[in-house]
Enzyme design. Structure first.
Site, PDB file in Angstrom:
ATOM      1  N   THR A  10      -0.693 -10.334  -8.366  1.00  0.00           N
ATOM      2  CA  THR A  10      -1.687 -11.283  -7.851  1.00  0.00           C
ATOM      3  C   THR A  10      -3.071 -10.979  -8.409  1.00  0.00           C
ATOM      4  O   THR A  10      -3.492  -9.819  -8.456  1.00  0.00           O
ATOM      5  CB  THR A  10      -1.731 -11.229  -6.311  1.00  0.00           C
ATOM      6  OG1 THR A  10      -0.433 -11.507  -5.786  1.00  0.00           O
ATOM      7  CG2 THR A  10      -2.726 -12.249  -5.761  1.00  0.00           C
ATOM      8  N   TYR A  23      -2.724  -7.937  16.601  1.00  0.00           N
ATOM      9  CA  TYR A  23      -2.976  -7.073  15.447  1.00  0.00           C
ATOM     10  C   TYR A  23      -4.291  -6.329  15.632  1.00  0.00           C
ATOM     11  O   TYR A  23      -4.360  -5.104  15.461  1.00  0.00           O
ATOM     12  CB  TYR A  23      -3.019  -7.941  14.188  1.00  0.00           C
ATOM     13  CG  TYR A  23      -3.233  -7.191  12.897  1.00  0.00           C
ATOM     14  CD1 TYR A  23      -2.144  -6.664  12.207  1.00  0.00           C
ATOM     15  CD2 TYR A  23      -4.504  -7.037  12.346  1.00  0.00           C
ATOM     16  CE1 TYR A  23      -2.324  -5.995  11.000  1.00  0.00           C
ATOM     17  CE2 TYR A  23      -4.692  -6.369  11.155  1.00  0.00           C
ATOM     18  CZ  TYR A  23      -3.607  -5.847  10.482  1.00  0.00           C
ATOM     19  OH  TYR A  23      -3.788  -5.176   9.299  1.00  0.00           O
ATOM     20  N   VAL A  57      10.194   2.790  12.306  1.00  0.00           N
ATOM     21  CA  VAL A  57       9.176   3.634  12.928  1.00  0.00           C
ATOM     22  C   VAL A  57       8.971   3.330  14.403  1.00  0.00           C
ATOM     23  O   VAL A  57       8.256   4.067  15.101  1.00  0.00           O
ATOM     24  CB  VAL A  57       7.828   3.535  12.182  1.00  0.00           C
ATOM     25  CG1 VAL A  57       7.956   4.030  10.755  1.00  0.00           C
ATOM     26  CG2 VAL A  57       7.278   2.103  12.215  1.00  0.00           C
ATOM     27  N   VAL A  86      -5.739  -7.056   1.228  1.00  0.00           N
ATOM     28  CA  VAL A  86      -5.082  -6.383   0.119  1.00  0.00           C
ATOM     29  C   VAL A  86      -3.909  -7.253  -0.345  1.00  0.00           C
ATOM     30  O   VAL A  86      -3.172  -7.805   0.476  1.00  0.00           O
ATOM     31  CB  VAL A  86      -4.569  -4.987   0.537  1.00  0.00           C
ATOM     32  CG1 VAL A  86      -3.999  -4.248  -0.668  1.00  0.00           C
ATOM     33  CG2 VAL A  86      -5.694  -4.174   1.184  1.00  0.00           C
ATOM     34  N   ILE A 103       0.833  -1.205   0.000  1.00  0.00           N
ATOM     35  CA  ILE A 103       0.000   0.000   0.000  1.00  0.00           C
ATOM     36  C   ILE A 103       0.865   1.251   0.000  1.00  0.00           C
ATOM     37  O   ILE A 103       0.579   2.222  -0.707  1.00  0.00           O
ATOM     38  CB  ILE A 103      -0.946  -0.016   1.217  1.00  0.00           C
ATOM     39  CG1 ILE A 103      -1.968  -1.143   1.084  1.00  0.00           C
ATOM     40  CG2 ILE A 103      -1.664   1.332   1.355  1.00  0.00           C
ATOM     41  CD1 ILE A 103      -2.829  -1.347   2.323  1.00  0.00           C
ATOM     42  N   SER A 136      -6.766  -0.622   9.726  1.00  0.00           N
ATOM     43  CA  SER A 136      -7.261  -1.860   9.128  1.00  0.00           C
ATOM     44  C   SER A 136      -8.727  -2.005   9.481  1.00  0.00           C
ATOM     45  O   SER A 136      -9.198  -1.466  10.499  1.00  0.00           O
ATOM     46  CB  SER A 136      -6.475  -3.056   9.681  1.00  0.00           C
ATOM     47  OG  SER A 136      -7.110  -4.283   9.358  1.00  0.00           O
TER      48      SER A 136
END
Length: 268
Positions: free
Chosen positions: A194, A150, A57, A183, A16, A137
């Site tokens: 893909t 997550y 990060v 994604v 992304i 997300s």
């Protein structure tokens, strides 16, 4: 709208982030491509005529260095996109991931957004404008079966974006949070080649959704429109939503070939 703007994208060496860097470069922006993988950042920067900066990060000092470098080379930052992310899964029960994995999710999905905002907000406030985009997300609105760390960290990312939007609208600062489902990116062991379809979309699809959402100054950007229906169901009948997710988990465990979460998109 974005011509001659300075835009920083983290996690932009692939997926992304790379699609966003390419898209904003096409819009005429000055793009700073940041990634933990310095070689990947260099490649995308070369493709887009942008500036590459390697950055972990998780480290606030590296984010500050990233921002200082971007401002020195490209000018004041107009848009900061916190996109870096990861997915580790869990070995068995919902609390089975190690403390290190939980901490890693927290640092990348939450604190990285905090560090970036802490660094760019003062100058944006002083200028009376700027745009913060946090890529979270659909798991931050719903849940990701098989990866509690997550899901929890992405929920926190959405919450922090809400705080930014509530607090800084009066400062002329726009805020968006991006919540895609599945994604085709390296996170799922896929790439731009893909085949997509159903709940699986391309990184370029997400980039175009982000562009449209930013032009409209939407807070919640949903590259998968159906997510809004799931969120509405969760809000009106939480137990029914939980039951549906339990059923989805049973179906996945029963019908998937090896229980790999990277195949979950086939069951949505």
């Amino acid at each position: 709208m974005f011509a001659d703007k300075t835009i920083v994208v983290t996690g932009a060496g692939s997926g992304i982030g790379a699609a966003l860097a390419r898209m904003f470069a096409h819009q005429g922006a000055r793009v700073c491509v940041s990634d933990l993988n310095g070689a990947a950042a260099q490649k995308i920067a070369a493709d887009t005529g942008g500036l590459a900066v390697q950055c972990d990060v998780r480290d606030e000092s590296q984010i500050i260095k990233l921002i200082n470098t971007a401002e020195t080379r490209l000018g004041s930052i107009d848009v900061f996109i916190s996109n870096a992310g990861l997915a580790c899964g869990e070995p068995s029960h919902a609390a089975s991931a190690s403390t290190q994995v939980w901490q890693l999710n927290w640092e990348v999905h939450v604190m990285a957004h905090v560090y970036a905002s802490r660094a760019v907000l003062p100058s944006m406030i002083a200028r009376g404008g700027g745009y913060l985009v946090n890529v979270a997300s659909a798991a931050g609105l719903l849940n990701q079966i098989g990866d509690a760390a997550y899901s929890a960290s992405k929920h926190a990312a959405v919450s922090f974006a809400e705080s930014l939007a509530i607090t800084h609208s009066g400062d002329g600062i726009d805020v968006s949070v991006v919540c895609p489902q599945y994604v085709a990116t390296p996170l799922l062991d896929m790439d731009d080649q893909t085949d997509t379809g159903g709940s699986l979309i391309s990184a370029d699809d997400v980039a175009q959704s982000v562009l449209a959402g930013m032009i409209a100054k939407e807070f919640l950007i949903l590259p998968h429109p159906q997510v809004s229906e799931y969120v509405a169901l969760k809000g009106t009948d939480h137990m029914r939503w939980i039951s549906g997710m339990q059923g989805l988990r049973r179906k996945f465990l029963r019908d998937s070939e090896n229980g790999d979460l990277k195949e979950m998109h086939k069951f949505i």
